[in-house]
Design an enzyme around this catalytic site. Structure first.
Site, PDB file in Angstrom:
ATOM      1  N   LYS A 196      -2.303  -3.380   8.025  1.00 45.94           N
ATOM      2  CA  LYS A 196      -1.736  -4.097   9.179  1.00 45.94           C
ATOM      3  C   LYS A 196      -2.741  -4.474  10.281  1.00 45.94           C
ATOM      4  CE  LYS A 196       3.092  -3.378   8.519  1.00 45.94           C
ATOM      5  NZ  LYS A 196       3.353  -2.418   7.433  1.00 45.94           N
TER       6      LYS A 196
ATOM      7  N   PHE B 255       8.093   4.431   4.075  1.00 45.83           N
ATOM      8  CA  PHE B 255       7.759   3.146   3.466  1.00 45.83           C
ATOM      9  C   PHE B 255       6.280   3.148   3.123  1.00 45.83           C
ATOM     10  CE2 PHE B 255       6.423  -1.242   3.171  1.00 45.83           C
ATOM     11  CZ  PHE B 255       7.388  -1.746   2.316  1.00 45.83           C
TER      12      PHE B 255
ATOM     13  N   ASP C  88      -0.485   8.079   5.785  1.00 45.98           N
ATOM     14  CA  ASP C  88      -0.326   6.627   5.759  1.00 45.98           C
ATOM     15  C   ASP C  88      -0.276   6.137   7.204  1.00 45.98           C
ATOM     16  OD1 ASP C  88       0.618   4.030   5.756  1.00 45.98           O
ATOM     17  OD2 ASP C  88       2.033   4.326   4.108  1.00 45.98           O
TER      18      ASP C  88
HETATM   19  C1  LIG Z   1       3.537  -2.204   5.995  1.00 46.64           C
HETATM   20  C2  LIG Z   1       3.348  -0.842   5.440  1.00 46.64           C
HETATM   21  C3  LIG Z   1       2.905  -0.635   4.127  1.00 46.64           C
HETATM   22  C4  LIG Z   1       2.674  -1.775   3.153  1.00 46.64           C
HETATM   23  O1  LIG Z   1       1.633  -2.602   3.565  1.00 46.64           O
HETATM   24  P1  LIG Z   1       1.478  -4.077   2.894  1.00 46.64           P
HETATM   25  O2  LIG Z   1       0.238  -4.622   3.558  1.00 46.64           O
HETATM   26  O3  LIG Z   1       2.725  -4.831   3.223  1.00 46.64           O
HETATM   27  O4  LIG Z   1       1.290  -3.896   1.449  1.00 46.64           O
HETATM   28  C5  LIG Z   1       2.708   0.663   3.723  1.00 46.64           C
HETATM   29  N1  LIG Z   1       2.915   1.704   4.540  1.00 46.64           N
HETATM   30  C6  LIG Z   1       3.334   1.537   5.815  1.00 46.64           C
HETATM   31  C7  LIG Z   1       3.521   2.735   6.692  1.00 46.64           C
HETATM   32  C8  LIG Z   1       3.579   0.263   6.305  1.00 46.64           C
HETATM   33  O5  LIG Z   1       4.036   0.093   7.548  1.00 46.64           O
END
Ligand SMILES: *Cc1c(COP(=O)(O)O)cnc(C)c1O
Length: 395
Positions: free
Chosen positions: A249, A135, A220
């Site tokens: 986050k 994600f 990420d």
């Molecule tokens: C939550 C998340 C995102 C997206 O972040 P947003 O602040 O919702 O745009 C991207 N990568 C990972 C691994 C995430 O957990």
């Protein structure tokens, strides 16, 4: 009393599958709804509230900054973003940072940086290898990067330049690497995909492969970063230093902020090539600075590691008790419990009634991502509620 949920259904786009609770207040690891009912919060604003709800250090930093300077253009220097940048660089393996407003935007920026790098150093290579069940966010490009068809299908055709391959397979990455590849983008642990922890040597192997081919590794750490997995950043546990890392986050302790950080050799943007109106604004950066400083000065990461181990062993004990629990997995305070049946929604709803907030990360798995400041007592409380709920499911 105002029926907020009816007003939401009337006025808002129907995008969130919300639970029937209207939260109005939070403190530490607890939140309250508009009926005054109290909940123990193991969702934590979606792995965001690093120091719990309304931590006084964050609240004071935001209040003070709000009275001083809320927003200024990035045409000027502002102090909070420079202080936060320095603290992040001093405590990571990176040399430079760019601030955004969200995780998705941080990933977008990281991919743009990798493409620019490809133009300069890799003969115009632009393709980014990502993994299935990853994600990376919800813009069109990040939907293409995200290896989940449910996020992609409504929006085709998607931007090109992404290849999704199997997670936790170095062979899959090797097979997908070609002349057009400029980077590999991965989560250290797949969060939204179900808290999928790869084999110990996976990231190390991917890192070596990227170095061998001269391509970039983008990690990420939007979910795994800021102490969540028991070290400040998850890459520290793999013995690697990625070329680029993305954060969001937990970074602002609840205030929206994202960032991507890069090694000097990968920091190839020239003035004007990337930018933002709100990214790095004083208010968000003051919150980020207060959060990170408190995290470092009060050994919160060590607390996360200790209480995370306690949570995992407590969940393992439940696994011994109930046959339908297949697995407990995760690191630090990012943990999932997998069931042999698709009962996660039911478990989450029953826990909610009993005053515990959890997330159904998959139809058959629940996720635990509480604030990093919780203690063993709060874990015991959550486990007691969960045990009662699971007992109703049978053995
Ligand atoms: C939550 C998340 C995102 C997206 O972040 P947003 O602040 O919702 O745009 C991207 N990568 C990972 C691994 C995430 O957990």
């Amino acid at each position: 009393m105002t029926d907020w949920q009816a007003l939401e259904r009337k006025y808002m786009m129907n995008t969130s599958k919300r639970l029937p609770v209207t939260l109005v207040r939070g403190e530490g690891a607890r939140v309250w709804d508009d009926n005054g009912k109290e909940y123990l919060d193991f969702v934590g604003g979606w792995a965001v509230n690093t120091l719990g709800h309304c931590h006084p250090e964050i609240a004071n930093a935001v209040a003070e900054q709000a009275r001083t300077l809320i927003q200024a253009s990035n045409q000027f220097y502002t102090v909070p973003q420079i202080r936060l940048a320095e603290l992040l660089i001093q405590n990571s393996c990176f040399d430079r940072v760019f601030f955004s407003n969200s995780g998705t935007e941080a990933n977008e920026g990281a991919v743009k940086l990798a493409r620019k790098y490809g133009k300069l150093h890799l003969d115009g290579a632009y393709e980014v290898i990502t993994t299935v069940n990853s994600f990376h966010g919800r813009t069109l490009a990040m939907v293409a990067a995200t290896g989940q068809t449910k996020h992609q299908q409504p929006y085709t055709p998607l931007p090109g330049g992404f290849t999704n391959v199997e997670y936790d397979s170095i062979d899959a990455i090797k097979a997908a690497t070609g002349k057009k590849t400029c980077a590999v983008m991965l989560e250290a642990i797949q969060g939204e995909g179900g808290v999928n922890v790869p084999e110990d040597d996976y990231l190390k192997q991917v890192h070596s492969w990227c170095q061998e081919r001269g391509i970039l590794l983008i990690l990420d750490e939007i979910q795994t970063g800021m102490g969540r997995t028991g070290t400040l950043f998850a890459y520290e546990q793999c013995g690697i230093e990625p070329d680029i890392m993305t954060l969001a986050k937990g970074l602002g302790g609840g205030v929206p902020i994202g960032a991507f950080l890069a090694k000097e050799r990968a920091s190839v943007f020239e003035p004007g090539e990337h930018g933002t109106t709100f990214g790095g604004n004083p208010l968000a950066c003051a919150a980020g600075y207060a959060t990170l400083k408190f995290l470092l000065e009060h050994n919160i990461v060590e607390n996360c590691r200790r209480v995370g181990n306690y949570l995992t062993s407590s969940l393992e004990r439940l696994k011994g008790e109930f046959d339908f629990i297949l697995e407990v997995r995760g690191r630090g305070l990012l943990v999932a419990m997998e069931f042999s049946r698709d009962i996660a929604d039911g478990v989450v709803k029953a826990c909610l009634e009993q005053g515990l907030l959890l997330n159904a990360v998959r139809p058959g798995a629940v996720r635990f991502m509480p604030p990093l400041i919780i203690g063993e007592k709060e874990v015991d409380e959550a486990i007691a509620i969960l045990e009662k709920v699971l007992a109703r499911q049978g053995k």
